[in-house]
Design an enzyme around this catalytic site. Structure first.
Site, PDB file in Angstrom:
ATOM      1  N   GLU A 202      37.294  32.392  39.327  1.00  0.00           N
ATOM      2  CA  GLU A 202      38.051  31.157  39.577  1.00  0.00           C
ATOM      3  C   GLU A 202      37.608  30.490  40.878  1.00  0.00           C
ATOM      4  O   GLU A 202      38.417  30.217  41.776  1.00  0.00           O
ATOM      5  CB  GLU A 202      39.549  31.436  39.570  1.00  0.00           C
ATOM      6  N   GLU A 392      39.966  35.072  30.468  1.00  0.00           N
ATOM      7  CA  GLU A 392      41.362  35.382  30.799  1.00  0.00           C
ATOM      8  C   GLU A 392      42.231  34.460  29.965  1.00  0.00           C
ATOM      9  O   GLU A 392      41.967  33.253  29.880  1.00  0.00           O
ATOM     10  CB  GLU A 392      41.688  35.100  32.271  1.00  0.00           C
TER      11      GLU A 392
END
Ligand code: BG6
Length: 494
Positions: A202, A392
């Site tokens: 991220e 995810e």
């Protein structure tokens, strides 16, 4: 009719070292930010703890890796505080049992991260820590034993704390070399065990934080955040280049916190605002990592906050030479962007916006929007035409353990079913999606709140928010459901 997934599609789950391993001070591991971060909740922030220059204890709201210490203070573990990541769910000692359960579900891929501080405890050590190297070798071998492909994040929010303190973290260019040395070490070490690598988890959170702070973020904050990111882009690119030289079969992904942004109205001002949101929060990072150069809008973003980046000619060459092979991202929710007044705010996973009246929200306020995943996949694939992985996706929810020990998590099954259907639609529409790893395949410590009760797993871990429990593992209903999904390659979703 259920749409088909391609043959060889990779099904599995994902965890991160600092949220699962525990054993924070074992076998020579150095400290990372989460080791000095307390627990929190949906309305209570987590705190980073420190000792100030006069030796007094203190704490400041922690936004993961961005907490800034007062002058002269050092991060410290305080005696009367509880740190949920210290033990996490003890994957460090129980990985054989856990991987066996993953294999029982039928995983063909397992995403995990290597803790940099297990390999280089201070980040700038001359030699790697052998115990750390041995640990991950054993984990990867265990995966291979069951035919599970490891998908490895090189960095998941866990720069060694010593690098934060001695060098000021990623705003310092020296971090590039330390990261590259670490990456090269693990590539050489595991070149026959690992094929899929993700460079920074991220990575776009750094800009998303700024966005969340709104007017509170100063030009100096922007300057530091963009320089920090530039260093991570160069580090990522150099690692990709070196990795490809070490083993041409290596496949590298970026890792973007994927949020689908919608305009709140059809007012052209909202449409443009929304486009700029995509540019800043999503494309800013993935354009550099996928195309090897900054997008044309980057100059506007820098100018808005008087940012002057240090970018060398060598950096530019490195960025071009180290582009990613696949686009990988997390997806939990969408967000609404508007220039108009709105009453209800929705926030979650590093974003804040207007509440969407067409969606439902989790107990932690995250929008439930499977169609937003289809939208994201199609939009991004059209832009880069790279193989994609959803690395995810999951529902953080309260679970109840029944008297007989069973856990009936139909809400979690519903969440995943809808997202798998959305992926199938995107594949039907031409997207080259190759993998799906659900988040927190086994319960772990929440990154945002530090809670255990915000559970994502298909496997329950007996541990509560105060650290009590046996750590025993129990399959939930979702475990058996996912097993069937995998066995049918996504055809049986009931
Ligand atoms: C992603 C992170 O942002 O979301 C994970 O990569 C994190 O580390 C996950 O755990 C879910 O967020 P949270 O705050 O519910 O743990």
């Amino acid at each position: 009719m259920t749409k088909r997934f391609p043959e060889g599609f990779l099904w599995g789950g994902a965890i991160a070292a600092n949220q699962a391993e525990g054993a924070y001070n074992v076998d020579g591991r150095g400290l990372v930010q989460t080791d000095v971060t307390t627990g929190g909740s949906v309305d209570k922030p987590r705190y980073a703890t420190f000792v100030d220059k006069d030796g007094n204890p203190g704490k400041l709201p922690s936004m993961g890796h961005t907490a800034k210490l007062p002058e002269g203070a050092t991060f410290a573990i305080l005696e009367d505080e509880y740190y949920p990541n210290h033990e996490a769910v003890d994957f460090y000692h129980r990985y054989k049992e856990d991987i066996k359960l993953f294999a029982e579900m039928g995983y063909s891929v397992f995403r995990l991260s290597i803790s940099w501080a297990r390999i280089f405890p201070n980040g700038d050590d001359k030699e790697p820590n052998q115990a750390g190297l041995d640990f991950y070798r054993s984990v990867f071998e265990e995966c291979r034993k069951y035919g599970i492909e490891p998908l490895v994040s090189i960095w998941h929010f866990d720069t060694p704390l010593a690098l934060e303190e001695a060098y000021g973290g990623w705003t310092n260019r020296k971090l590039i070399d330390f990261y590259v040395t670490y990456a090269e070490t693990i590539f050489k070490e595991y070149k026959d065990l690992v094929k899929y690598w993700l460079t920074f988890n991220e990575i776009n959170n750094t800009v998303m934080f700024l966005d969340m702070f709104g007017d509170k973020a100063t030009d100096q904050d922007y300057q530091e955040a963009y320089q920090h990111l530039h260093h991570q882009f160069v580090a990522s690119a150099r690692a990709v280049k070196i990795g490809h030289d070490i083993n041409p079969d290596f496949q590298f992904g970026n890792m973007i916190c994927g949020i689908t942004f919608y305009p709140g109205t059809c007012d052209p001002k909202d449409i443009l605002e929304n486009q700029h949101k995509w540019e800043q929060n999503i494309f800013y990072c993935s354009d550099v990592q996928a195309k090897g150069r900054y997008g044309s809008y980057a100059k506007r973003l820098w100018k808005e906050h008087r940012v002057e980046l240090e970018i060398t000619e060598q950096d530019k060459q490195d960025l071009l030479a180290g582009t990613i092979d696949m686009y990988t991202f997390s997806y939990y929710m969408s967000s609404v962007v508007t220039t108009h007044q709105f009453d209800d705010t929705a926030s979650g996973n590093f974003s804040i916006g207007a509440k969407n009246p067409y969606l439902t929200y989790s107990d932690w306020g995250w929008a439930h929007d499977p169609m937003g995943l289809q939208y994201y996949l199609e939009k991004i694939y059209d832009r880069y035409e790279l193989p994609m992985m959803v690395v995810e996706n999951g529902l953080g929810a309260f679970d109840t353990v029944e008297e007989d020990g069973s856990i009936h998590d139909s809400y979690r099954i519903d969440y995943h079913r809808a997202h798998i259907q959305a992926m199938a639609e995107a594949i039907e529409n031409g997207v080259d999606l190759i993998a799906y790893t659900t988040w927190g395949c086994i319960d772990l410590v929440s990154a945002g709140t530090g809670e255990m009760r915000k559970r994502y797993g298909f496997i329950y871990v007996d541990k509560d928010d105060a650290g009590n429990g046996t750590f025993e593992r129990t399959p939930k209903d979702s475990f058996y459901w996912y097993k069937q999904v995998i066995a049918s390659n996504g055809e049986i979703l009931e």
